[in-house]
Design an enzyme around this catalytic site. Structure first.
Site, PDB file in Angstrom:
ATOM      1  N   PHE A 168      -8.922   2.719   3.037  1.00 31.36           N
ATOM      2  CA  PHE A 168      -9.512   3.250   1.799  1.00 31.36           C
ATOM      3  C   PHE A 168     -10.084   4.651   1.986  1.00 31.36           C
ATOM      4  O   PHE A 168     -10.931   5.077   1.218  1.00 31.36           O
ATOM      5  CB  PHE A 168     -10.591   2.309   1.250  1.00 31.36           C
ATOM      6  CG  PHE A 168     -10.138   0.883   1.129  1.00 31.36           C
ATOM      7  CD1 PHE A 168      -9.203   0.527   0.172  1.00 31.36           C
ATOM      8  CD2 PHE A 168     -10.617  -0.090   1.973  1.00 31.36           C
ATOM      9  CE1 PHE A 168      -8.765  -0.773   0.066  1.00 31.36           C
ATOM     10  CE2 PHE A 168     -10.176  -1.398   1.880  1.00 31.36           C
ATOM     11  CZ  PHE A 168      -9.247  -1.752   0.924  1.00 31.36           C
TER      12      PHE A 168
ATOM     13  N   ASN B  18       9.077  -2.590  -2.692  1.00 27.34           N
ATOM     14  CA  ASN B  18       8.823  -4.027  -2.588  1.00 27.34           C
ATOM     15  C   ASN B  18       7.834  -4.426  -3.687  1.00 27.34           C
ATOM     16  O   ASN B  18       6.644  -4.142  -3.597  1.00 27.34           O
ATOM     17  CB  ASN B  18       8.249  -4.352  -1.200  1.00 27.34           C
ATOM     18  CG  ASN B  18       7.988  -5.841  -1.018  1.00 27.34           C
ATOM     19  OD1 ASN B  18       7.574  -6.531  -1.957  1.00 27.34           O
ATOM     20  ND2 ASN B  18       8.218  -6.338   0.178  1.00 27.34           N
TER      21      ASN B  18
ATOM     22  N   LYS C  10       6.447  -7.066  -4.482  1.00 28.51           N
ATOM     23  CA  LYS C  10       5.348  -7.981  -4.125  1.00 28.51           C
ATOM     24  C   LYS C  10       4.190  -7.215  -3.473  1.00 28.51           C
ATOM     25  O   LYS C  10       3.040  -7.327  -3.906  1.00 28.51           O
ATOM     26  CB  LYS C  10       5.851  -9.075  -3.175  1.00 28.51           C
ATOM     27  CG  LYS C  10       4.771 -10.086  -2.837  1.00 28.51           C
ATOM     28  CD  LYS C  10       5.283 -11.179  -1.916  1.00 28.51           C
ATOM     29  CE  LYS C  10       6.043 -12.243  -2.702  1.00 28.51           C
ATOM     30  NZ  LYS C  10       6.449 -13.364  -1.825  1.00 28.51           N
ATOM     31  N   THR C  11       4.495  -6.404  -2.457  1.00 29.29           N
ATOM     32  CA  THR C  11       3.410  -5.644  -1.822  1.00 29.29           C
ATOM     33  C   THR C  11       2.878  -4.581  -2.789  1.00 29.29           C
ATOM     34  O   THR C  11       1.687  -4.284  -2.785  1.00 29.29           O
ATOM     35  CB  THR C  11       3.880  -4.992  -0.508  1.00 29.29           C
ATOM     36  OG1 THR C  11       5.026  -4.187  -0.766  1.00 29.29           O
ATOM     37  CG2 THR C  11       4.218  -6.029   0.542  1.00 29.29           C
TER      38      THR C  11
ATOM     39  N   GLU D 140      -3.039   4.538  -4.482  1.00 29.25           N
ATOM     40  CA  GLU D 140      -4.311   4.745  -5.174  1.00 29.25           C
ATOM     41  C   GLU D 140      -4.196   4.683  -6.693  1.00 29.25           C
ATOM     42  O   GLU D 140      -5.204   4.684  -7.402  1.00 29.25           O
ATOM     43  CB  GLU D 140      -4.904   6.087  -4.732  1.00 29.25           C
ATOM     44  CG  GLU D 140      -5.394   6.014  -3.295  1.00 29.25           C
ATOM     45  CD  GLU D 140      -5.474   7.370  -2.626  1.00 29.25           C
ATOM     46  OE1 GLU D 140      -6.574   7.785  -2.290  1.00 29.25           O
ATOM     47  OE2 GLU D 140      -4.428   8.018  -2.424  1.00 29.25           O
TER      48      GLU D 140
HETATM   49 MO1  MOS Z   1      -7.093   7.772   0.929  1.00 32.86          MO
HETATM   50  S1  MOS Z   1      -8.993   7.809   0.098  1.00 32.86           S
HETATM   51  O1  MOS Z   1      -6.573   9.377   1.196  1.00 32.86           O
HETATM   52  O2  MOS Z   1      -7.116   6.795   2.309  1.00 32.86           O
END
Ligand code: MOS
Length: 713
Positions: free
Chosen positions: A233, A599, A601-602, A673
Site C-alpha cells: 500500500f 485475471n 479473479k485477482t 489503486e
Molecule cells: Mo503505491 S501508494 O505507489 O504502493
C-alpha cells in the site's frame, strides 16, 4: 491464459504456511533480534541518555544511540526519492515524535524488547507546530500560493464572479497510514563482505539503492530478497529504520539480525499520507456546463524531507472547463515526512473534488450522473492530448443502469425506512497510468518448464499468477508448466509494485521475451511446430533463454501522443440512523475500465480491496496528532478506525471489456489503486443524499452529522 480468472499459483504455498516471509526466514542460521526505541517528544533534543541498565540486561549484544551508532551517509534531500540515504541515530536533536533514539540487539526478541525499555532518555522538549488547521486559520491561504505550484488556464476568479451557478467550499482530509498485515521487517545477513537483506519491499532494486547510499556500499554488494510480501500500500516503497539498523548490526556483530517494527512503530517510523486542506471552486452555466474548476491544496509537510501528493491534480484532467486553476502549497509541521499511501493524490483528491461536484449538481438541480457525463472530454484538458481508453461515461452509464440509479431519492433526506434515512451517491474515478523501464528473463528448460525471472514483487496482488499467465499465453503452454521467480535483485530489474504499474510493465516485458523465444525456436524448427518443449529438447538440449523489455513512458512514443489514465464510476446506497447519525453502507457498485484484464479473479479482488479503502476514507480512517506533544493520539489499530467485515455489505466490482492499444501492445493498464479512487466520494455523496447534511471534514463520523440531522417526525 490471459483473461482467465485462475486461482493464484502461490495460493497453496500461502495457505499451507510454506510461503516464507522475510521475518520467518530460517535458512541463515540462528539470528539475533533487534528492537528500536523511539523518542517520546515531538521536538527538542536528547539531554542525557543512560544505556547502562540495558547493556547489563541478559542476552544483550549491543546498544546503540546517536553517541555510538556506526557512521552512515548523511541525509540529503535528493530528487531521487529511492536512492537517497536514510541514516538513523545520527544526532541528539528530535525532529518528530517517535524518531528512533536507541537500538538494542539481544539473543531473543523478548530480551531485546525488555532491554530497549531500560534505555533511559531524558529529553529537553520544545513546543512544536503540529496542527495544520491552526496554521491556516484566519487567512485565505490559497491566495498566497506562489506560481511554482500552480497550473492555470483562463481566469477562474472572473468565471466565479460571473457564475451563474457556483460552489466554493473548503474540505479537509486527515492523515492516513498504510498498515499492511505484514509489519515492516528485515533479516540482514552478511557473508564475505556481501549483505543480503530479506525484507518486505515493494521495489527491490530501488530499495537497494537507498540502502547502498545509506551504508556507503556499492549496490553490487547488496542483495535484496522480498519473495513474499504481506501487503504494501506504499509503506514498503522506501527504506526504513528496521532495515538500516538490522544491516548495520549484522555487520558489527557478524551474525544475522532480525528487526520487525511493532504495529505502533508503523505510526512513527513509516510515513503517512499527509493531512490536506482543499479549497475547491466550481462554476457552471445553468445547464451544467462547467466554466471554471479550481482546486487549491495545502498539505502537511516536514521541512527537512519534503513530501507531497498531487491531491489537486485530478481536477486538471477529469472534466473540461475553459478556466482552470490548481495550486498546491505545503505547510511545514514538526510531524514526520509523509510517504505514498494507497493512490496518493487521487484518493483524497477525488474524495473532495467529487463531493464538490455533488454540491454543484444539487445547486443546478441536475442528476449528478448527467452532470458528469455532460462535462466528459476526449482531450486531456491539461495536456491537450487525446485521452486513451477514456471510458468514464461508459462506466457512469453502465453503473447507473446496474445499480438502479433511477430509484434514487432526488431530494435529500426524503426517504426513510424506519429509523434509517436512505441515500444514494455517485462519483467518478480516474487514476494515472504509468509505464516504467522493466526487463525480464525467460528460460525454457530442457526438462519442459518455462521459468520467468524478474525482480518484480508480489505484494499480495497476484503477480506470480499473472506473470505465469502471460508467459503461458505468449508461448502457448499450460500455466502449470510455468514457474515464476520474483523479487530478488539478482534478477532483471523492474519498477516493482507501486503506482499501479507492476502488472502492465511486467506483462509487456514477459510477452516480448516470449516473442524472442518463439523466434529462436522458429529459426531452427520453422513456424509450424506444435510441441514447443519437444523442439527445445531437440534443438536446444541446454535449454533456451531470452529477455524482454518494457520502455519507460518517456521513451515510448505512445505516451507522448496520448494521455493515459484508467477510469471508473462508483455508486453507493447508505442508511443513516436518524437518531444517532450512525452510517451503514447498504450496497455499493464499482464499474471500471482499466484496459485488458489479465485475471478477472485477482483483479476483482484488488478492486474490491481498493473500494473498501475508499469507504474507509469516507467514513472511518484518520490519524490525529496531539497538538501539545506531536504524538499520534490514535496510533494503534485499536483506535485507528478501519472498516471491518460488519462495515462492508455486498459490494461488487465490474470490469468493462477494454483493450487500450495506446498503453501497450497487450492493451493492459494498471488497476491496483483504481478501486480506491472515487469510492469515498460516492459514499460521502450518499450520506448527503440521505441526510441533507454536507460534511466537508473527512471522515464523516456521527458527531459531525448529528447536529444537522433532520428533526424526528
Ligand atoms: Mo503505491 S501508494 O505507489 O504502493
Amino acid at each position: 491464459m490471459i483473461g482467465e480468472g485462475i486461482n493464484r499459483i502461490d495460493g497453496p504455498l500461502k495457505v499451507t504456511g510454506r510461503a516464507v516471509y522475510s521475518y520467518e526466514r530460517q535458512d541463515a542460521g540462528q539470528p539475533l533480534y533487534g528492537c528500536i526505541q523511539g523518542a517520546s517528544i515531538g521536538k527538542g533534543r536528547i539531554a542525557s541518555i543512560d544505556t547502562s541498565a540495558a547493556e547489563a540486561a541478559p542476552g544483550v549484544r549491543l546498544v546503540w544511540t546517536h553517541r555510538n551508532a556506526p557512521e552512515q551517509q548523511p541525509f540529503e534531500n535528493k530528487p531521487d526519492l529511492f536512492g537517497r540515504p536514510h541514516p538513523e541515530l545520527t544526532g541528539d536533536s528530535i525532529a518528530y515524535y517517535g524518531q528512533p533514539v536507541a537500538f538494542v540487539v539481544a539473543d531473543s526478541f523478548e530480551q531485546a524488547s525488555a532491554a530497549a525499555a531500560l534505555v533511559r532518555v531524558d529529553f529537553e522538549a520544545e513546543q512544536g507546530a503540529y496542527d495544520l488547521d491552526a496554521s491556516l486559520a484566519q487567512k485565505k491561504w490559497w491566495e498566497t500560493i506562489d506560481a511554482g505550484g500552480e497550473s492555470r488556464f483562463g481566469d477562474v476568479d472572473k468565471a466565479m464572479a460571473q457564475g451563474p451557478v457556483t460552489v466554493e467550499a473548503t474540505y479537509s482530509t486527515p492523515y492516513h497510514f498504510s498498515h499492511p498485515i505484514e509489519l515492516p521487517a528485515c533479516l540482514a545477513v552478511w557473508k564475505d563482505g556481501h549483505l543480503t537483506v530479506y525484507v518486505a519491499a515493494q521495489m527491490v532494486n530501488q530499495f537497494r539503492s537507498g540502502l547502498a547510499a545509506t551504508l556507503k556500499l556499492d549496490r553490487k554488494s547488496i542483495t535484496v530478497d522480498s519473495a513474499f510480501v504481506g501487503g504494501g500500500f506504499g509503506s514498503k516503497l522506501f527504506l526504513h529504520a528496521e532495515t538500516v539498523l538490522a544491516s548495520l548490526a549484522a555487520r558489527a556483530l557478524d551474525k544475522p539480525v532480525k528487526v520487525m517494527l511493532t504495529r505502533r512503530q508503523v505510526f512513527t517510523m513509516v510515513g503517512h499520507r499527509p493531512a490536506v486542506i482543499s479549497h475547491i471552486r466550481l462554476a457552471a452555466t445553468p445547464d451544467g456546463q462547467l466554466t471554471a474548476i479550481g482546486h487549491d491544496a495545502n498539505m502537511q509537510s516536514f521541512g527537512p524531507e519534503p513530501w507531497s501528493e498531487p491531491v489537486e491534480a485530478v481536477a486538471r484532467s477529469l472534466y473540461a472547463a475553459p478556466n482552470r486553476l490548481t495550486r498546491q502549497t505545503k505547510t511545514d509541521l514538526d510531524v514526520r515526512a509523509g510517504e505514498a499511501v494507497r493512490a496518493p493524490g487521487e484518493l483524497p483528491g477525488l474524495l473532495v473534488f467529487e463531493s464538490a461536484m455533488d454540491e454543484l449538481a444539487e445547486k443546478l438541480g441536475m442528476d449528478p450522473v448527467e452532470l458528469r457525463i455532460k462535462n466528459d472530454t476526449d482531450i486531456d484538458p491539461e495536456l491537450n492530448l487525446p485521452l486513451s481508453g477514456r471510458r468514464l461515461a461508459d462506466c457512469l452509464r453502465e453503473g447507473a443502469a446496474r445499480f438502479g440509479w433511477d430509484q434514487r431519492p432526488i431530494t435529500p433526506a426524503s426517504r426513510r425506512e424506519g429509523q434509517w434515512l436512505i441515500g444514494y451517491g455517485v462519483a467518478s474515478a480516474m487514476r494515472a497510468h504509468y509505464q516504467g523501464p522493466t526487463e525480464v528473463k525467460l528460460r525454457i528448460t530442457a526438462d519442459g518448464r518455462v521459468v520467468v525471472f524478474s525482480d518484480m514483487t508480489d505484494i499480495g496482488t497476484g503477480t506470480y499468477t499473472i506473470a505465469a499467465q502471460v508467459a503461458a499465453s505468449g508461448l502457448g503452454v499450460p500455466v502449470s508448466q510455468v514457474s515464476v521467480e520474483l523479487a530478488r535483485t539478482d534478477y532483471p530489474a523492474s519498477q516493482g509494485s507501486g503506482g499501479s504499474w507492476g502488472a502492465s510493465n511486467t506483462s509487456v516485458a514477459i510477452d516480448r521475451a516470449c516473442q524472442a523465444l518463439r523466434e529462436q525456436i522458429a529459426g531452427v524448427a520453422g513456424t509450424g511446430y506444435n510441441d514447443l518443449f519437444a523442439e527445445v529438447r531437440r534443438h536446444f538440449p541446454q535449454g533456451l533463454e531470452a529477455s524482454g523489455k518494457t520502455l519507460s513512458s518517456g521513451k515510448d512514443p505512445n505516451y507522448q501522443n496520448f494521455s493515459q489514465y484508467t477510469y471508473g464510476a462508483s455508486f453507493a446506497e447508505v442508511g443513516v440512523d436518524a437518531d444517532t447519525g450512525e452510517v451503514r453502507l447498504r450496497r455499493m457498485l464499482g464499474v471500471f475500465a482499466a484496459g485488458r484484464i489479465i485475471n478477472p479473479k485477482t483483479a476483482r479482488s484488488q478492486l474490491l480491496g481498493g473500494m473498501i479503502w475508499g469507504i474507509s476514507a469516507a467514513l472511518h480512517e484518520g490519524a490525529y496528532v496531539d497538538p501539545r506533544h506531536g504524538s499520534w493520539v490514535n496510533g494503534d489499530l485499536a483506535e485507528y478506525v478501519i472498516p471491518v467485515h460488519a462495515d462492508i455489505p455486498d459490494i461488487e466490482a465490474i470490469m468493462l471489456y477494454d483493450h487500450d492499444e495506446h498503453a501497450n501492445h497487450l492493451g493492459i493498464k494498471g488497476i491496483g489503486e483504481l478501486g480506491a479512487c472515487g469510492t469515498g466520494g460516492c459514499v460521502a455523496n450518499a450520506v448527503y443524499n440521505a441526510t441533507g447534511v454536507r460534511v466537508r471534514d473527512f471522515p464523516i463520523t456521527l458527531g459531525k452529522l448529528l447536529p444537522g440531522l433532520p428533526a424526528v417526525a
